[in-house]
Motif scaffolding. Structure first.
Motif, PDB file in Angstrom:
ATOM      1  N   ASN A  81       0.821  -1.253   0.060  1.00  0.00           N
ATOM      2  CA  ASN A  81      -0.127   0.020   0.176  1.00  0.00           C
ATOM      3  C   ASN A  81       0.849   1.094   0.060  1.00  0.00           C
ATOM      4  O   ASN A  81       1.059   1.850   1.040  1.00  0.00           O
ATOM      5  N   LEU A  83       0.632   3.874  -2.122  1.00  0.00           N
ATOM      6  CA  LEU A  83       0.146   5.189  -2.713  1.00  0.00           C
ATOM      7  C   LEU A  83      -0.205   6.158  -1.697  1.00  0.00           C
ATOM      8  O   LEU A  83      -0.471   5.906  -0.482  1.00  0.00           O
ATOM      9  N   ASP A  85      -2.206   9.674  -0.241  1.00  0.00           N
ATOM     10  CA  ASP A  85      -3.589  10.057  -0.258  1.00  0.00           C
ATOM     11  C   ASP A  85      -3.772  10.945  -1.463  1.00  0.00           C
ATOM     12  O   ASP A  85      -4.998  10.733  -2.024  1.00  0.00           O
ATOM     13  N   ASP A  87      -2.762  10.369  -4.149  1.00  0.00           N
ATOM     14  CA  ASP A  87      -2.906   9.416  -5.554  1.00  0.00           C
ATOM     15  C   ASP A  87      -4.212   8.803  -5.468  1.00  0.00           C
ATOM     16  O   ASP A  87      -4.838   8.452  -6.447  1.00  0.00           O
ATOM     17  N   ARG A  88      -4.503   8.190  -4.392  1.00  0.00           N
ATOM     18  CA  ARG A  88      -5.697   7.693  -4.063  1.00  0.00           C
ATOM     19  C   ARG A  88      -6.894   8.656  -4.351  1.00  0.00           C
ATOM     20  O   ARG A  88      -8.090   7.895  -5.045  1.00  0.00           O
ATOM     21  N   ASP A  89      -6.801   9.848  -3.921  1.00  0.00           N
ATOM     22  CA  ASP A  89      -7.923  10.492  -4.498  1.00  0.00           C
ATOM     23  C   ASP A  89      -8.123  10.698  -6.001  1.00  0.00           C
ATOM     24  O   ASP A  89      -9.188  10.977  -6.666  1.00  0.00           O
ATOM     25  N   SER A  92      -9.535   7.707  -7.630  1.00  0.00           N
ATOM     26  CA  SER A  92     -11.136   7.324  -7.383  1.00  0.00           C
ATOM     27  C   SER A  92     -11.889   8.674  -7.991  1.00  0.00           C
ATOM     28  O   SER A  92     -11.699   9.166  -8.522  1.00  0.00           O
TER      29      SER A  92
END
Length: 92
Positions: A81, A83, A85, A87-89, A92
């Motif tokens: 894990n 990535l 925050d 990158d996750r935003d 998604s």
């Protein structure tokens, strides 16, 4: 005929010539004893022993290499894990 076979043939011919030229008897000092014998009786076993040792030293190792185990050894301890925050935003 491959180069390897040609080299082997040349070595065998040269070894045969050398052995046949040295048929006279001589004294050999082996450890604590002295033996009178022909050079042929000493050169031939030494050549055979050298050949056997050469084959044993030069034979390939039959070790199979498993790339997945190597990869897991290097990268298995990493956090999957990775990535951030941001990158996750973005994903998604």
């Amino acid at each position: 005929m491959s180069i390897k076979n040609i080299v082997a043939l040349v070595i065998v011919v040269l070894l045969t010539v050398i052995i046949m030229q040295n048929t006279d008897g001589v004294y050999f000092h082996i450890l604590f004893s002295t033996v009178y014998t022909s050079k042929v009786k000493m050169l031939l076993p030494v050549a055979i022993l050298a050949f056997i040792l050469g084959v044993l030293v030069a034979r390939p190792k039959n070790k199979k290499y498993n790339i997945s185990e190597h990869y897991n050894d290097i990268h298995g301890k990493e956090d999957p894990n990775t990535l951030s925050d941001e990158d996750r935003d973005y994903i998604s």
